[in-house]
Design a protein around this motif. Structure first.
Motif, PDB file in Angstrom:
ATOM      1  N   SER A 200       4.204  60.880  67.565  1.00 49.50           N
ATOM      2  CA  SER A 200       4.798  61.390  68.792  1.00 49.50           C
ATOM      3  C   SER A 200       4.117  60.734  69.986  1.00 49.50           C
ATOM      4  O   SER A 200       2.988  60.242  69.883  1.00 49.50           O
ATOM      5  N   LEU A 201       4.803  60.745  71.124  1.00 45.39           N
ATOM      6  CA  LEU A 201       4.238  60.276  72.380  1.00 45.39           C
ATOM      7  C   LEU A 201       3.983  61.490  73.270  1.00 45.39           C
ATOM      8  O   LEU A 201       4.879  62.320  73.459  1.00 45.39           O
ATOM      9  N   LYS A 202       2.773  61.584  73.808  1.00 54.03           N
ATOM     10  CA  LYS A 202       2.395  62.764  74.587  1.00 54.03           C
ATOM     11  C   LYS A 202       1.813  62.340  75.930  1.00 54.03           C
ATOM     12  O   LYS A 202       0.961  61.454  76.006  1.00 54.03           O
ATOM     13  N   VAL A 203       2.282  62.992  76.986  1.00 53.24           N
ATOM     14  CA  VAL A 203       1.751  62.798  78.329  1.00 53.24           C
ATOM     15  C   VAL A 203       1.180  64.135  78.785  1.00 53.24           C
ATOM     16  O   VAL A 203       1.850  65.172  78.679  1.00 53.24           O
ATOM     17  N   ALA A 204      -0.071  64.134  79.286  1.00 48.73           N
ATOM     18  CA  ALA A 204      -0.715  65.399  79.641  1.00 48.73           C
ATOM     19  C   ALA A 204      -1.585  65.241  80.880  1.00 48.73           C
ATOM     20  O   ALA A 204      -2.109  64.151  81.167  1.00 48.73           O
ATOM     21  N   TYR A 205      -1.731  66.355  81.591  1.00 44.88           N
ATOM     22  CA  TYR A 205      -2.631  66.418  82.748  1.00 44.88           C
ATOM     23  C   TYR A 205      -3.493  67.660  82.595  1.00 44.88           C
ATOM     24  O   TYR A 205      -2.986  68.785  82.525  1.00 44.88           O
ATOM     25  N   LEU A 206      -4.818  67.459  82.525  1.00 49.71           N
ATOM     26  CA  LEU A 206      -5.780  68.548  82.385  1.00 49.71           C
ATOM     27  C   LEU A 206      -6.604  68.664  83.654  1.00 49.71           C
ATOM     28  O   LEU A 206      -7.203  67.676  84.119  1.00 49.71           O
ATOM     29  N   GLY A 207      -6.638  69.859  84.235  1.00 53.33           N
ATOM     30  CA  GLY A 207      -7.442  70.111  85.428  1.00 53.33           C
ATOM     31  C   GLY A 207      -8.524  71.132  85.139  1.00 53.33           C
ATOM     32  O   GLY A 207      -8.274  72.132  84.456  1.00 53.33           O
TER      33      GLY A 207
END
Length: 233
Positions: A200-207
């Motif tokens: 799978s392709l995953k795009v994420a933003y963690l703050g």
């Protein structure tokens, strides 16, 4: 004798069928206390047993620039859930983590709490976790180590938009009962597109927000933006 019986059970094909692994390799752009482009490795392993769920995994981020090491943070975690009903579970876990660029050599988090599902379907899940956390922070000199009693309030929403696309959002609030000024707020939003039965392709933003960093002058907010290839077995 009991040990060998248990070992044979764990090695049976039925036992292996309940073990799942999800691993990621990612390109990472970080900002805040460190600005660098580097690589990230992450793994999550889940073993489902009747009325119990065991989870263990971790991640490691490392980067270098011409001036030397520019990013290094990691964690290793383990957790067990005891199901009381279809919607309610008790949880017990340990998270060990470190982040050189926030002044934390090693942080030990011991958790106990409860987990409740508001929505639990094949397409959507929404749950909350409420618990107690005891934290020991081994900080870089000359800052003294800390020993804190904390709380943990966690919410997670998962939604499968289609057979191949899903998104996830979680938000975590960690109050500090020992020092009320030293609270943390963390959250992540991610979008995953399934490429085939494995990848799978995953795009994420963690703050990550720390109201009182370990060292005076450190920034309160760090983020990690990733584009990952995920393999799930």
């Amino acid at each position: 004798m009991r040990f060998f019986v248990l070992l044979a059970l764990l090695l049976s094909s039925q036992a292996f069928a309940q073990l799942t692994n999800e691993s990621e390799l990612a390109y990472v752009q970080t900002g805040g206390n460190s600005d660098v482009q580097t690589a990230n490795a992450k793994t999550v392993n889940i073993y489902n047993w009747p009325l119990h769920k065991f989870t263990f995994g971790g991640h490691y981020i490392y980067g270098e620039t011409n001036n030397g090491v520019s990013a290094r943070n990691w964690d290793a975690n383990g957790r067990v859930e005891k199901s009381l009903s279809d919607h309610l579970s008790l949880t017990l876990g340990e998270v060990i983590e470190g982040n050189r660029f926030t002044g934390i050599k090693t942080r030990y988090n011991s958790d106990v709490g409860a987990k409740y599902y508001y929505i639990k379907t094949d397409m959507k899940t929404f749950f909350s976790e409420l618990g107690y956390r005891y934290t020991i922070e081994d900080r870089y000199a000359p800052i003294e180590n800390t020993y804190d009693n904390k709380g943990r309030f966690y919410n997670e929403w998962n939604h499968k938009i289609s057979a191949t696309v899903q998104y996830k959002f979680w938000l975590e609030y960690i109050p500090n009962f020992t020092d009320s000024r030293d609270y943390m707020i963390n959250g992540e939003a991610s979008l995953t597109s399934i490429l085939n039965s494995v990848f799978s392709l995953k795009v994420a933003y963690l703050g990550m927000y720390d109201n009182r960093p370990a060292f005076l002058g450190f920034k309160n907010y760090d983020y990690t933006q990733t584009t990952s290839i995920v393999a799930k077995f």
